[in-house]
Design an enzyme around this catalytic site. Structure first.
Site, PDB file in Angstrom:
ATOM      1  N   GLN A  40      -7.071   7.153  17.728  1.00 24.72           N
ATOM      2  CA  GLN A  40      -7.304   7.692  16.377  1.00 24.72           C
ATOM      3  C   GLN A  40      -6.469   6.953  15.331  1.00 24.72           C
ATOM      4  O   GLN A  40      -6.755   7.039  14.143  1.00 24.72           O
ATOM      5  CB  GLN A  40      -6.981   9.197  16.322  1.00 24.72           C
ATOM      6  CG  GLN A  40      -8.016  10.046  17.033  1.00 24.72           C
ATOM      7  CD  GLN A  40      -7.687  11.522  16.922  1.00 24.72           C
ATOM      8  OE1 GLN A  40      -6.867  12.046  17.661  1.00 24.72           O
ATOM      9  NE2 GLN A  40      -8.318  12.210  15.983  1.00 24.72           N
ATOM     10  N   GLY A  81      -3.574  18.305  18.462  1.00 25.75           N
ATOM     11  CA  GLY A  81      -3.485  17.128  19.304  1.00 25.75           C
ATOM     12  C   GLY A  81      -3.892  15.882  18.566  1.00 25.75           C
ATOM     13  O   GLY A  81      -4.496  15.948  17.482  1.00 25.75           O
ATOM     14  N   CYS A 100     -11.997  17.619  13.900  1.00 22.62           N
ATOM     15  CA  CYS A 100     -11.247  16.449  14.339  1.00 22.62           C
ATOM     16  C   CYS A 100     -10.594  15.774  13.136  1.00 22.62           C
ATOM     17  O   CYS A 100     -11.206  15.694  12.074  1.00 22.62           O
ATOM     18  CB  CYS A 100     -12.206  15.482  15.039  1.00 22.62           C
ATOM     19  SG  CYS A 100     -11.400  14.043  15.737  1.00 22.62           S
ATOM     20  N   LEU A 101      -9.375  15.283  13.328  1.00 27.44           N
ATOM     21  CA  LEU A 101      -8.686  14.554  12.256  1.00 27.44           C
ATOM     22  C   LEU A 101      -9.511  13.334  11.829  1.00 27.44           C
ATOM     23  O   LEU A 101      -9.441  12.918  10.680  1.00 27.44           O
ATOM     24  CB  LEU A 101      -7.309  14.079  12.738  1.00 27.44           C
ATOM     25  CG  LEU A 101      -6.269  15.162  13.044  1.00 27.44           C
ATOM     26  CD1 LEU A 101      -5.041  14.546  13.700  1.00 27.44           C
ATOM     27  CD2 LEU A 101      -5.884  15.908  11.776  1.00 27.44           C
ATOM     28  N   HIS A 155     -10.714  17.400  24.475  1.00 26.75           N
ATOM     29  CA  HIS A 155     -11.035  16.763  23.188  1.00 26.75           C
ATOM     30  C   HIS A 155     -10.276  15.431  23.055  1.00 26.75           C
ATOM     31  O   HIS A 155     -10.857  14.406  22.691  1.00 26.75           O
ATOM     32  CB  HIS A 155     -10.668  17.739  22.052  1.00 26.75           C
ATOM     33  CG  HIS A 155     -10.914  17.201  20.673  1.00 26.75           C
ATOM     34  ND1 HIS A 155     -11.855  17.729  19.827  1.00 26.75           N
ATOM     35  CD2 HIS A 155     -10.330  16.178  19.991  1.00 26.75           C
ATOM     36  CE1 HIS A 155     -11.854  17.051  18.683  1.00 26.75           C
ATOM     37  NE2 HIS A 155     -10.920  16.112  18.756  1.00 26.75           N
ATOM     38  N   GLU A 156      -8.977  15.452  23.384  1.00 27.19           N
ATOM     39  CA  GLU A 156      -8.162  14.240  23.231  1.00 27.19           C
ATOM     40  C   GLU A 156      -8.550  13.171  24.255  1.00 27.19           C
ATOM     41  O   GLU A 156      -8.605  11.992  23.929  1.00 27.19           O
ATOM     42  CB  GLU A 156      -6.659  14.561  23.349  1.00 27.19           C
ATOM     43  CG  GLU A 156      -6.124  15.544  22.318  1.00 27.19           C
ATOM     44  CD  GLU A 156      -6.531  15.246  20.882  1.00 27.19           C
ATOM     45  OE1 GLU A 156      -6.768  14.068  20.536  1.00 27.19           O
ATOM     46  OE2 GLU A 156      -6.638  16.202  20.088  1.00 27.19           O
ATOM     47  N   HIS A 178     -11.372  10.960  23.262  1.00 30.97           N
ATOM     48  CA  HIS A 178     -11.033   9.848  22.359  1.00 30.97           C
ATOM     49  C   HIS A 178     -10.682   8.584  23.152  1.00 30.97           C
ATOM     50  O   HIS A 178     -10.996   7.474  22.727  1.00 30.97           O
ATOM     51  CB  HIS A 178      -9.830  10.218  21.483  1.00 30.97           C
ATOM     52  CG  HIS A 178     -10.173  11.098  20.320  1.00 30.97           C
ATOM     53  ND1 HIS A 178     -11.037  10.698  19.316  1.00 30.97           N
ATOM     54  CD2 HIS A 178      -9.744  12.336  19.975  1.00 30.97           C
ATOM     55  CE1 HIS A 178     -11.125  11.678  18.409  1.00 30.97           C
ATOM     56  NE2 HIS A 178     -10.363  12.684  18.792  1.00 30.97           N
TER      57      HIS A 178
END
Lengths: 172, 171
Positions: free
Chosen positions: B52, B47, B96-97, B138-139, B142
């Site tokens: 981000q 995702g 996480c990215l 998680h998304e 953000h």
């Protein structure tokens, strides 16, 4: 690139010991990398990655507090560095009665199955009369964990329970 | 279409709260295409959320369909998503990215009810559980300026699903 030393300190646990060590290292120009501190059998133990612009190994700084704090010191230059994590994908838990050789037996199976252990901690709880042994291992498995479960199954005897868990890291 | 630069912690922009999407138009669709490209470049991410890449609108993409034995609703582009119900909780490991080279254990709701819009502005409604529900939580964090780092409970002594030895049936 920084040259890292692995500084190992062992001593009697006392309040403020981590602060004194890290403050002394900082005041003497050392950088800290990754570190792991654990109280093992009532002893203070820490392993610290340290680096210094003049490639010092930490002995000069630790000498200042070593005697006062009763620390045993060992420092060795290491080839590794930061940003070298690998992601464990399997977790093995061993619980039960303390039995001589159990660590060797379990890790022997893991080695045979191609599991690279990245984290291992073991503890003894319970009472002196009836100790409980608890070990957690995390590793990188290349084979299916179903095979691992099968291979570890014969060690589930004489009051020892072994459990295998997949760790799947979600990246978002 | 282009892949966009991913912001890395401690970039303060990751702490910014994102605003609702108001127009379901070509500008939105162009951005989604870029976000799709960016997700495709990442190493195995399931995702990505608009903040981000420094775009502060409530948009995210979640797709856990590539994972074996995982209940999922396919490739999801979620606009103005909102979780309306939570049930149960479970520990799992996340990365996480935007936080390279670090992972930790996070508690998330096991089941959620999710309301959102698709890119055309149609209402969506999902009942989700497990890994997909975790990815959505998680998304959505953000979009509110939160990172999994804010929720890490421990790196040790955690409880995951156990695999129990089952003797193979004798032939």
């Amino acid at each position: 690139m920084a040259n890292w030393y692995m500084l190992t300190l062992v001593g009697q646990d006392q309040q403020g010991i981590v602060a004194q060590i890290t403050q002394t290292l900082f005041e003497n120009g050392y950088d800290l990398g990754e570190a792991s501190m654990m109280r093992l059998g009532g002893n203070f133990t820490v392993m610290l990655m340290i680096s210094h612009p003049e490639n010092k190994n930490g002995d000069d700084a630790i000498a200042i507090i070593k005697d006062k704090m009763g620390l045993c010191v060992h420092s060795v230059e290491v080839s590794g560095g930061l940003h070298q994590h690998v992601e464990p994908n399997v977790r093995v838990t061993v619980l039960g009665t303390d039995r001589a050789g159990i660590v060797a037996e379990v890790t022997g199976v893991l080695a045979e199955q191609g599991v690279n252990i990245v984290d291992l901690e073991s503890d003894v709880g319970g009472t002196a009369q009836a100790p409980i042994y608890i070990m957690h291992i995390e590793g990188v498995a290349t084979n299916s964990t179903d095979d691992l479960v099968d291979k570890l199954a014969p060690l589930n005897r004489d009051g020892i329970e072994i459990q295998v868990m997949d760790i799947e890291t979600l990246v978002g | 279409m282009a892949s966009l630069e991913i912001l890395s912690y401690p970039d303060e922009r990751l702490r910014q709260k994102s605003l609702e999407v108001e127009h379901f138009d070509q500008t939105l669709w162009d951005f989604i295409a870029d976000l799709e490209d960016t997700l495709g470049v990442g190493p195995g991410a399931v995702g990505i959320a608009a903040p981000q890449v420094g775009h502060f609108q409530r948009i995210c993409i979640v797709d856990v369909s590539g994972r074996k034995k995982t209940k999922n609703h396919g490739h999801l582009v979620l606009i103005n998503p909102e979780i309306t119900e939570w049930d149960g909780f479970k520990l799992g490991r996340e990365g996480c990215l935007s936080v390279p080279d670090y992972t930790g254990n996070v508690v998330r709701a096991e089941k959620i009810t999710l309301e959102a819009f698709d890119p055309e502005g149609n209402e969506l409604n999902f009942e989700m559980s497990g890994y997909e529900a975790r990815a959505v939580q998680h998304e959505l964090d953000h979009l509110d300026g939160l990172l999994f780092l804010d929720r890490v409970v421990s790196r040790r002594n955690d409880i995951f699903d156990r695999k129990v030895y089952k003797p193979k049936p004798k032939k």
